[in-house]
Design a protein around this motif. Structure first.
Motif, PDB file in Angstrom:
ATOM      1  N   ALA A 106      19.323  48.360  46.881  1.00  0.00           N
ATOM      2  CA  ALA A 106      18.223  47.908  45.536  1.00  0.00           C
ATOM      3  C   ALA A 106      17.547  49.387  44.529  1.00  0.00           C
ATOM      4  CB  ALA A 106      17.580  47.494  45.772  1.00  0.00           C
ATOM      5  N   GLY A 107      17.480  50.348  45.292  1.00  0.00           N
ATOM      6  CA  GLY A 107      16.821  51.883  45.362  1.00  0.00           C
ATOM      7  C   GLY A 107      16.105  51.745  45.884  1.00  0.00           C
ATOM      8  N   ASN A 108      15.384  50.715  46.688  1.00  0.00           N
ATOM      9  CA  ASN A 108      13.844  51.112  46.873  1.00  0.00           C
ATOM     10  C   ASN A 108      13.702  52.186  48.309  1.00  0.00           C
ATOM     11  OD1 ASN A 108      13.471  48.813  45.790  1.00  0.00           O
ATOM     12  ND2 ASN A 108      13.701  47.373  47.149  1.00  0.00           N
ATOM     13  N   GLN A 155      23.677  44.638  37.474  1.00  0.00           N
ATOM     14  CA  GLN A 155      22.738  45.472  37.233  1.00  0.00           C
ATOM     15  C   GLN A 155      22.139  45.337  35.888  1.00  0.00           C
ATOM     16  OE1 GLN A 155      23.929  48.266  39.134  1.00  0.00           O
ATOM     17  NE2 GLN A 155      25.115  46.160  40.276  1.00  0.00           N
ATOM     18  N   MET A 156      22.061  44.684  34.915  1.00  0.00           N
ATOM     19  CA  MET A 156      21.502  44.816  33.915  1.00  0.00           C
ATOM     20  C   MET A 156      19.732  43.998  34.282  1.00  0.00           C
ATOM     21  SD  MET A 156      23.425  42.739  30.874  1.00  0.00           S
ATOM     22  CE  MET A 156      22.168  42.898  29.060  1.00  0.00           C
ATOM     23  N   ILE A 157      19.878  43.879  34.881  1.00  0.00           N
ATOM     24  CA  ILE A 157      18.455  43.356  35.442  1.00  0.00           C
ATOM     25  C   ILE A 157      17.664  44.365  36.338  1.00  0.00           C
ATOM     26  CG2 ILE A 157      17.509  41.770  36.974  1.00  0.00           C
ATOM     27  CD1 ILE A 157      19.262  39.871  36.405  1.00  0.00           C
ATOM     28  N   ARG A 158      18.505  45.308  36.649  1.00  0.00           N
ATOM     29  CA  ARG A 158      18.312  46.028  37.749  1.00  0.00           C
ATOM     30  C   ARG A 158      17.838  47.467  36.715  1.00  0.00           C
ATOM     31  NH1 ARG A 158      21.515  49.318  42.428  1.00  0.00           N
ATOM     32  NH2 ARG A 158      20.091  51.206  43.062  1.00  0.00           N
ATOM     33  N   ARG A 159      18.518  47.180  35.825  1.00  0.00           N
ATOM     34  CA  ARG A 159      18.204  48.153  35.076  1.00  0.00           C
ATOM     35  C   ARG A 159      17.288  48.909  33.837  1.00  0.00           C
ATOM     36  NH1 ARG A 159      23.947  48.992  34.133  1.00  0.00           N
ATOM     37  NH2 ARG A 159      23.467  47.602  31.470  1.00  0.00           N
ATOM     38  N   GLN A 160      16.795  47.182  33.142  1.00  0.00           N
ATOM     39  CA  GLN A 160      16.356  46.980  32.282  1.00  0.00           C
ATOM     40  C   GLN A 160      14.517  46.083  32.710  1.00  0.00           C
ATOM     41  OE1 GLN A 160      17.943  44.818  29.442  1.00  0.00           O
ATOM     42  NE2 GLN A 160      20.046  46.101  29.035  1.00  0.00           N
ATOM     43  N   PHE A 161      14.629  45.453  34.073  1.00  0.00           N
ATOM     44  CA  PHE A 161      13.961  44.421  35.326  1.00  0.00           C
ATOM     45  C   PHE A 161      13.540  45.222  35.937  1.00  0.00           C
ATOM     46  CE2 PHE A 161      15.214  42.156  31.515  1.00  0.00           C
ATOM     47  CZ  PHE A 161      14.537  41.922  30.402  1.00  0.00           C
ATOM     48  N   PRO A 162      13.196  46.212  36.564  1.00  0.00           N
ATOM     49  CA  PRO A 162      13.159  46.604  38.060  1.00  0.00           C
ATOM     50  C   PRO A 162      12.233  45.979  38.650  1.00  0.00           C
ATOM     51  CG  PRO A 162      12.444  48.413  36.228  1.00  0.00           C
ATOM     52  CD  PRO A 162      12.605  47.354  35.513  1.00  0.00           C
ATOM     53  N   LYS A 163      10.941  45.482  38.248  1.00  0.00           N
ATOM     54  CA  LYS A 163      10.490  44.616  38.947  1.00  0.00           C
ATOM     55  C   LYS A 163      11.014  43.267  39.210  1.00  0.00           C
ATOM     56  CE  LYS A 163       6.017  46.463  37.740  1.00  0.00           C
ATOM     57  NZ  LYS A 163       4.978  46.712  37.061  1.00  0.00           N
ATOM     58  N   GLU A 164      11.554  42.679  38.047  1.00  0.00           N
ATOM     59  CA  GLU A 164      12.243  41.424  38.878  1.00  0.00           C
ATOM     60  C   GLU A 164      13.482  41.638  39.681  1.00  0.00           C
ATOM     61  OE1 GLU A 164      11.334  38.628  37.624  1.00  0.00           O
ATOM     62  OE2 GLU A 164       9.207  39.951  37.304  1.00  0.00           O
ATOM     63  N   TYR A 165      14.237  42.729  39.831  1.00  0.00           N
ATOM     64  CA  TYR A 165      15.626  42.875  40.363  1.00  0.00           C
ATOM     65  C   TYR A 165      15.076  42.778  41.340  1.00  0.00           C
ATOM     66  CZ  TYR A 165      20.017  44.876  42.301  1.00  0.00           C
ATOM     67  OH  TYR A 165      20.438  44.678  42.741  1.00  0.00           O
ATOM     68  N   VAL A 166      13.911  43.603  42.259  1.00  0.00           N
ATOM     69  CA  VAL A 166      13.655  43.608  43.368  1.00  0.00           C
ATOM     70  C   VAL A 166      12.557  42.258  43.424  1.00  0.00           C
ATOM     71  CG1 VAL A 166      10.655  44.531  44.706  1.00  0.00           C
ATOM     72  CG2 VAL A 166      12.243  45.939  42.778  1.00  0.00           C
ATOM     73  N   LYS A 167      12.155  41.113  42.795  1.00  0.00           N
ATOM     74  CA  LYS A 167      12.076  40.180  43.835  1.00  0.00           C
ATOM     75  C   LYS A 167      13.637  39.322  43.500  1.00  0.00           C
ATOM     76  CE  LYS A 167       7.584  40.101  40.693  1.00  0.00           C
ATOM     77  NZ  LYS A 167       6.675  39.408  40.000  1.00  0.00           N
ATOM     78  N   LEU A 168      13.885  39.605  42.607  1.00  0.00           N
ATOM     79  CA  LEU A 168      15.479  38.750  42.664  1.00  0.00           C
ATOM     80  C   LEU A 168      16.631  39.270  44.623  1.00  0.00           C
ATOM     81  CD1 LEU A 168      18.097  36.813  42.075  1.00  0.00           C
ATOM     82  CD2 LEU A 168      18.507  38.973  41.069  1.00  0.00           C
TER      83      LEU A 168
END
Length: 412
Positions: free
Chosen positions: A125-127, A83-96
């Motif tokens: 993921a919110g995309n 969840q922290m990755i999703r909030r703070q690093f959205p582009k990396e969350y998409v890649k994950l």
């Protein structure tokens, strides 16, 4: 659709440990969590249906499966970190999330299933936006996820210092607040009758299958039930039959609740059940009596009859029709008739024989995986051989040549 790689990947859910940074008085694994989440989702969803709301059970069933697949891929990343990755690093969350999907590219050979998985990942993921008609079902599943996590925390709280739990408990309780408009959630949080029912179901989490022999990984009765439910749905997809919504619902939850009586009788191993010719029928009769006296009183009227339909004659293909007195009557039927005549919601069709195939497949994998890990016994070897011997080569049951699939599973 269903192949050895996907089956064994799903089975990894029994090896993924939960709360492994806290003291745990018993093993907490991801497959058990998936099972309890769907038991709770069933209860909450039934209360919403009673209130006249539309629940998309098919979406919820597949969502639970997709969540398990995602968790298996990301087992080393805790949910709060994700969840922290999703909030703070959205582009990396998409890649994950793209990486998660790539892990299954060569495992899932059903393009429609893989497409549904991709869409689910994108929406959560919110995309992509969640369609309005799915928002209630998504909230029910999320509520069940949070409450089942809270139950795990409550069960291990007795052996952990309070200082370790304060932050986690606070965050979970805050998360749960947003779902308290759901009637079922209100009753669970305030420990009313549905909570007592969940407590009984949770006993299946403490019961180990094959408890007469060492085995790796250990599997609980509750986790086994979810595995059977998932395999049932995937086996039906393998047949190519397009199930009506009620048939999909019934097949999954019949699998999930097929060992419900063991919450009050405990797991009686197959060799003991078959010690005499009449003992299986006697055990079944006793199970039914105990369930009606100890479990049914804990069930809400909105789903008590349905759960009995799931657990009575659980391995028979069946439908519900009205008799001459307009009372519901269970009728056993052949698979061909389920497809040609009764594949409609009004008949409440259940592929009970497919649930049985999934049950045997689960038992085979439980035995064979341990043997391959080097933890073996006469019980496991005999169980494996006896399960395979139940099915002849070329035999088709409910549209499935099960022996070929079983032989593939045990091959090196």
């Amino acid at each position: 659709m269903l192949n050895k790689k996907l089956i064994l990947k799903l089975f990894e859910g029994f090896s993924i440990q939960r709360w492994n940074d806290l003291v745990r008085p018993f093993e907490l694994v991801e497959m058990d969590k998936a099972a309890e989440r769907m038991v709770i989702a069933y209860i909450i969803g039934k209360y919403e249906e009673t209130a006249g709301k539309k629940v998309d059970w098919g979406w919820m069933i597949y969502a639970s499966l997709f969540e398990l697949l995602k968790k298996i891929a990301l087992c080393d990343i805790k949910s709060p970190v994700q969840q922290m990755i999703r909030r703070q690093f959205p582009k990396e969350y998409v890649k994950l999330n793209e990486w998660v999907l790539k892990q299954y590219k060569d495992i899932i050979d059903d393009p429609d299933f893989y497409s549904e998985f991709t869409i689910y990942i994108a929406r959560t993921a919110g995309n992509f936006p969640m369609p309005e008609e799915l928002k209630l079902s998504a909230r029910i599943l999320n509520a069940a996820h949070k409450f089942s996590s809270l139950r795990e925390l409550e069960m291990i709280a007795c052996v952990n210092e309070e200082e370790r739990l304060v932050k986690i408990r606070k965050e979970l309780n805050e998360d749960i607040q947003q779902y308290l408009d759901l009637r079922g959630m209100q009753l669970l949080v305030t420990r009313q009758r549905p909570f007592d029912f969940v407590m009984m179901i949770e006993q299946l989490r403490f019961q180990t299958r094959w408890n007469q022999t060492p085995r790796v990984p250990k599997t609980s009765v509750l986790g086994h039930c979810y595995f059977v439910a998932a395999l049932t749905v995937l086996l039906m997809r393998k047949t190519g039959v397009k199930m009506c919504p009620k048939r999909l619902f019934n097949d999954f939850f019949s699998g999930l609740f097929h060992d419900l009586p063991e919450a009050v009788t405990r797991d009686i191993i197959s060799p003991v059940k078959q010690a005499t010719d009449e003992l299986p029928n006697i055990v079944k009769k006793i199970e039914d009596e105990i369930v009606r006296s100890e479990l049914v009183p804990l069930m809400d009227d909105s789903y008590a009859d349905e759960l009995m339909y799931f657990t009575n004659d659980e391995f028979k293909n069946r439908i519900l029709i009205k008799d001459e007195n307009k009372k519901q009557k269970v009728v056993h039927t052949e698979w061909e008739e389920l497809n040609s005549k009764y594949n409609h919601d009004k008949y409440n069709p259940v592929d009970g024989r497919t649930v049985r195939l999934a049950d045997h497949m689960s038992a085979l994998i439980e035995a064979d995986s341990s043997i391959k890990y080097g933890i073996t016994s006469e019980h496991l070897r005999r169980g494996k051989d006896n399960t395979i011997a139940l099915y002849k080569k070329g035999q088709i049951i409910n549209g499935i040549e099960i022996r070929a699939l079983l032989d593939d599973i045990v091959s090196e």
